[in-house]
Design a protein around this motif. Structure first.
Motif, PDB file in Angstrom:
ATOM      1  N   TYR A  43      -0.446  -2.874  17.424  1.00 22.28           N
ATOM      2  CA  TYR A  43       0.468  -2.206  16.595  1.00 22.28           C
ATOM      3  C   TYR A  43       1.422  -1.825  17.070  1.00 22.28           C
ATOM      4  CZ  TYR A  43      -2.945  -3.240  12.626  1.00 22.28           C
ATOM      5  OH  TYR A  43      -3.779  -3.791  11.929  1.00 22.28           O
ATOM      6  N   ILE A  93       0.772  -1.183   0.135  1.00 26.52           N
ATOM      7  CA  ILE A  93       0.052  -0.192  -0.208  1.00 26.52           C
ATOM      8  C   ILE A  93       0.821   1.208  -0.065  1.00 26.52           C
ATOM      9  CG2 ILE A  93      -0.213  -0.374   2.433  1.00 26.52           C
ATOM     10  CD1 ILE A  93      -2.870   1.091   2.039  1.00 26.52           C
ATOM     11  N   PHE A 119      -2.653   8.446   7.378  1.00 25.48           N
ATOM     12  CA  PHE A 119      -2.307   6.962   7.143  1.00 25.48           C
ATOM     13  C   PHE A 119      -3.520   6.685   6.433  1.00 25.48           C
ATOM     14  CE2 PHE A 119       1.643   6.388   9.034  1.00 25.48           C
ATOM     15  CZ  PHE A 119       1.801   7.126   9.938  1.00 25.48           C
ATOM     16  N   PHE A 142      -3.299  -2.901   6.974  1.00 24.25           N
ATOM     17  CA  PHE A 142      -1.712  -2.643   6.467  1.00 24.25           C
ATOM     18  C   PHE A 142      -2.065  -1.490   6.158  1.00 24.25           C
ATOM     19  CE2 PHE A 142      -0.234  -6.952   6.026  1.00 24.25           C
ATOM     20  CZ  PHE A 142      -1.344  -7.929   6.095  1.00 24.25           C
ATOM     21  N   PHE A 143      -0.662  -0.736   6.682  1.00 20.32           N
ATOM     22  CA  PHE A 143      -0.899   0.882   6.503  1.00 20.32           C
ATOM     23  C   PHE A 143       0.177   1.265   5.438  1.00 20.32           C
ATOM     24  CE2 PHE A 143      -3.151   2.468  10.161  1.00 20.32           C
ATOM     25  CZ  PHE A 143      -3.394   1.295  10.785  1.00 20.32           C
ATOM     26  N   GLY A 144      -0.174   2.362   5.026  1.00 18.72           N
ATOM     27  CA  GLY A 144       0.854   3.110   3.921  1.00 18.72           C
ATOM     28  C   GLY A 144       1.789   3.720   4.870  1.00 18.72           C
ATOM     29  N   GLN A 145       2.909   4.462   4.058  1.00 17.41           N
ATOM     30  CA  GLN A 145       3.889   5.234   5.006  1.00 17.41           C
ATOM     31  C   GLN A 145       3.577   6.433   5.633  1.00 17.41           C
ATOM     32  OE1 GLN A 145       3.423   5.233   1.561  1.00 17.41           O
ATOM     33  NE2 GLN A 145       4.524   6.674   0.732  1.00 17.41           N
ATOM     34  N   GLY A 161       8.484   7.995  13.056  1.00 16.62           N
ATOM     35  CA  GLY A 161       8.561   8.293  11.681  1.00 16.62           C
ATOM     36  C   GLY A 161       8.127   7.214  10.608  1.00 16.62           C
ATOM     37  N   LYS A 162       7.886   5.995  11.258  1.00 11.77           N
ATOM     38  CA  LYS A 162       7.389   5.040  10.468  1.00 11.77           C
ATOM     39  C   LYS A 162       5.819   4.743  10.642  1.00 11.77           C
ATOM     40  CE  LYS A 162      11.592   3.690   9.493  1.00 11.77           C
ATOM     41  NZ  LYS A 162      12.281   2.491  10.193  1.00 11.77           N
ATOM     42  N   ARG A 163       5.557   3.888   9.845  1.00  9.82           N
ATOM     43  CA  ARG A 163       3.950   3.394   9.689  1.00  9.82           C
ATOM     44  C   ARG A 163       3.752   2.411  10.887  1.00  9.82           C
ATOM     45  NH1 ARG A 163       3.706   0.517   4.079  1.00  9.82           N
ATOM     46  NH2 ARG A 163       5.680   1.841   3.730  1.00  9.82           N
ATOM     47  N   PRO A 164       2.504   2.486  11.501  1.00 14.75           N
ATOM     48  CA  PRO A 164       2.037   1.312  12.357  1.00 14.75           C
ATOM     49  C   PRO A 164       2.328  -0.010  11.614  1.00 14.75           C
ATOM     50  CG  PRO A 164       0.569   3.073  12.334  1.00 14.75           C
ATOM     51  CD  PRO A 164       1.218   3.289  10.975  1.00 14.75           C
TER      52      PRO A 164
END
Lengths: 112, 113
Positions: free
Chosen positions: B36, A4, A90, A102-105, B41-44
């Motif tokens: 999670y 994603i 997000f 599921f997450f994007g950046q 600075g990152k995504r979960p």
């Protein structure tokens, strides 16, 4: 595999301007979400879609709109940005609602 | 309304000690409880999850326990390491018009040497 992806990664936007945050997934997930993350407030749901062609409002939908023309894409639009919309956004997807997301950046948006 | 509450908001432990983070939820129909981890600075990213048909699940140093009667679930990290330092979020699907994942407000874990 891409998973994603979001674009842009960051943006500075003048108040009153419009902007669309893009989100694309290649996992063929049915459900997609937009969250905003603010310090001390965690992840708050803006809008969601449980399948292509349908969308729904989350916890903080005001000032935002979404569309889900196909399975892969779920853009988020700010029609007239205000400083309170400064946040990290997000996009996420899951096989179905209420399942592993599921997450994007993320997109860091600053409205000035 | 339906929500997920998470405690504590910050937690500092010494390396090697255990850390426990707790969440409560209000929707008795919730049946999926993920945790999670979000590094700076990152995504979960999902680290562990549990479904309502079991009371505990382990994955190496991480475990999650669920008490459906009391409507709470907890994350347990044993033998903490500096790389465990991050923000942790619990979540639960809150039913309404549809079951969407609602997140807790997060716990900032700091593992000190």
């Amino acid at each position: 595999t891409a998973g994603i992806t979001q674009a842009p990664t960051s943006q500075i936007l003048a108040a009153g301007r419009s902007m669309t945050l893009r989100c694309t997934q290649d996992m063929r997930h049915n459900a997609m979400y937009w969250y905003r993350q603010d310090l001390g407030l965690g992840l708050r749901l803006i809008h969601y879609s449980n399948t292509a062609g349908t969308t729904g409002k989350g916890e903080v939908p005001d000032g935002y709109s979404v569309s889900r023309a196909n399975t892969d894409d779920f853009p988020l639009t700010l029609a007239s940005a205000v400083p309170s919309q400064t946040s990290v956004y997000f996009c996420a997807s899951s096989v179905g609602l209420g399942q592993e997301a599921f997450f994007g950046q993320g997109t860091r948006l600053t409205v000035v | 309304g339906e929500n997920v509450e998470q405690h504590p908001s910050t937690l500092s432990v010494q390396e090697g000690d255990s850390a426990v983070i707790k969440c409560t939820y209000s929707d008795s129909a919730s049946n999926y409880f993920p945790w999670y981890k979000q590094e700076l600075g990152k995504r979960p990213q999902l680290i562990i999850d549990i479904r309502s048909n079991v009371g505990e699940k382990k994955d190496q140093r991480i475990a999650v326990t669920l008490n459906k009667t009391a409507k709470h679930f907890s994350l347990h990290i044993t033998e903490t390491q500096p790389e465990d330092s991050a923000v942790y979020f619990c979540a639960a699907p809150i039913t309404g018009t549809a079951s969407k994942l609602t997140f807790g407000t997060g716990t900032r874990l700091q593992v000190t040497l």
